[in-house]
Design an enzyme around this catalytic site. Structure first.
Site, PDB file in Angstrom:
ATOM      1  N   PHE A  17       0.840  -1.204   0.000  1.00  0.00           N
ATOM      2  CA  PHE A  17       0.000   0.000   0.000  1.00  0.00           C
ATOM      3  C   PHE A  17       0.875   1.254   0.000  1.00  0.00           C
ATOM      4  O   PHE A  17       0.659   2.180  -0.778  1.00  0.00           O
ATOM      5  CB  PHE A  17      -0.929  -0.003   1.222  1.00  0.00           C
ATOM      6  CG  PHE A  17      -1.545   1.325   1.512  1.00  0.00           C
ATOM      7  CD1 PHE A  17      -2.577   1.811   0.735  1.00  0.00           C
ATOM      8  CD2 PHE A  17      -1.071   2.109   2.549  1.00  0.00           C
ATOM      9  CE1 PHE A  17      -3.141   3.059   0.990  1.00  0.00           C
ATOM     10  CE2 PHE A  17      -1.621   3.345   2.821  1.00  0.00           C
ATOM     11  CZ  PHE A  17      -2.657   3.825   2.035  1.00  0.00           C
ATOM     12  N   HIS A  18       1.860   1.287   0.876  1.00  0.00           N
ATOM     13  CA  HIS A  18       2.749   2.454   0.983  1.00  0.00           C
ATOM     14  C   HIS A  18       3.469   2.726  -0.343  1.00  0.00           C
ATOM     15  O   HIS A  18       3.482   3.859  -0.827  1.00  0.00           O
ATOM     16  CB  HIS A  18       3.746   2.228   2.118  1.00  0.00           C
ATOM     17  CG  HIS A  18       4.851   3.236   2.168  1.00  0.00           C
ATOM     18  ND1 HIS A  18       4.628   4.586   2.344  1.00  0.00           N
ATOM     19  CD2 HIS A  18       6.190   3.080   2.049  1.00  0.00           C
ATOM     20  CE1 HIS A  18       5.800   5.222   2.338  1.00  0.00           C
ATOM     21  NE2 HIS A  18       6.748   4.324   2.158  1.00  0.00           N
ATOM     22  N   ARG A  19       4.041   1.679  -0.948  1.00  0.00           N
ATOM     23  CA  ARG A  19       4.730   1.863  -2.230  1.00  0.00           C
ATOM     24  C   ARG A  19       3.756   2.320  -3.316  1.00  0.00           C
ATOM     25  O   ARG A  19       4.069   3.183  -4.125  1.00  0.00           O
ATOM     26  CB  ARG A  19       5.445   0.579  -2.638  1.00  0.00           C
ATOM     27  CG  ARG A  19       6.673   0.294  -1.797  1.00  0.00           C
ATOM     28  CD  ARG A  19       7.509  -0.846  -2.372  1.00  0.00           C
ATOM     29  NE  ARG A  19       6.796  -2.106  -2.485  1.00  0.00           N
ATOM     30  CZ  ARG A  19       6.726  -3.013  -1.522  1.00  0.00           C
ATOM     31  NH1 ARG A  19       7.316  -2.804  -0.357  1.00  0.00           N
ATOM     32  NH2 ARG A  19       6.070  -4.145  -1.709  1.00  0.00           N
ATOM     33  N   ALA A  70       2.336   9.531   3.084  1.00  0.00           N
ATOM     34  CA  ALA A  70       2.549   8.365   2.219  1.00  0.00           C
ATOM     35  C   ALA A  70       2.209   7.066   2.942  1.00  0.00           C
ATOM     36  O   ALA A  70       2.256   6.001   2.351  1.00  0.00           O
ATOM     37  CB  ALA A  70       3.989   8.332   1.728  1.00  0.00           C
TER      38      ALA A  70
END
Length: 187
Positions: free
Chosen positions: A28-30, A175
């Site tokens: 998710f973060h990437r 982010a």
């Protein structure tokens, strides 16, 4: 924040649920970094601060178009066997609002003293007086274990869900999908 989608981890005999949540959140973060941060927030509707556990559900919040575009961007590749992805749906009427934020623990007093000595050019005794051992704080919050892309080091991302409130507060999301000021629908 008029829509949401639930990403629910499926039971897996080979991988414990916290390990799968760590992997899902890293993806998710990437994906959020590549897609553009600021417009999508997250919550964990099954969070249990008493255990502490984030549960098996990651809820994404945002506009319906934004969530659909994000889900279609391919960031979930490799998680299909471990995940049930819900439909983008409108937030139920009458939902409360919750602040979901990152909490960072103060580092060890010893490390903070060394840093203070380097920055201020002071001795050990002066640093020990400025930063006593009692300044260390242990967090009893649920967390994710992530690996920094820049340093390669593992770290814990502690997440706090504050009590639900009646009104919404605007703001941008990081982010990580977290915000120190913006609330999310809570239901």
């Amino acid at each position: 924040m008029d829509a949401y989608v639930d990403l629910r981890l499926l039971p897996d005999p080979e991988f414990p649920q916290p390990l799968l949540m760590n992997a899902l959140f890293a993806k998710f973060h990437r994906g959020l970094v590549a897609h553009g941060e600021g417009r999508i927030g997250i919550s964990f509707p099954e969070v249990d601060a008493r255990r502490p556990s984030l549960g098996a559900c990651l809820r994404l919040h945002g506009g319906a178009g934004e969530l659909s575009a994000f889900l279609g961007s391919g960031w979930l590749a490799g998680m299909a066997d471990h995940l049930a992805v819900g439909q983008v749906a409108p937030v139920p009427p009458g939902a409360g609002h919750c602040l979901v934020r990152r909490v960072q623990a103060k580092s060890s007093p010893e490390r903070l003293r060394r840093r203070l000595m380097r920055r201020k050019g002071i001795g050990e005794a002066e640093a020990a007086e400025a930063i006593p051992d009692a300044s260390a704080r242990r967090l009893d919050l649920p967390y994710l274990t992530l690996r920094s892309a820049s340093t390669g080091q593992q770290f814990r991302l502690f997440i706090e869900h504050l009590p639900a409130q009646a009104g919404a507060s605007p703001g941008a999301f990081s982010a990580y999908g977290l915000s120190p000021t913006a609330t999310l629908p809570w239901f």
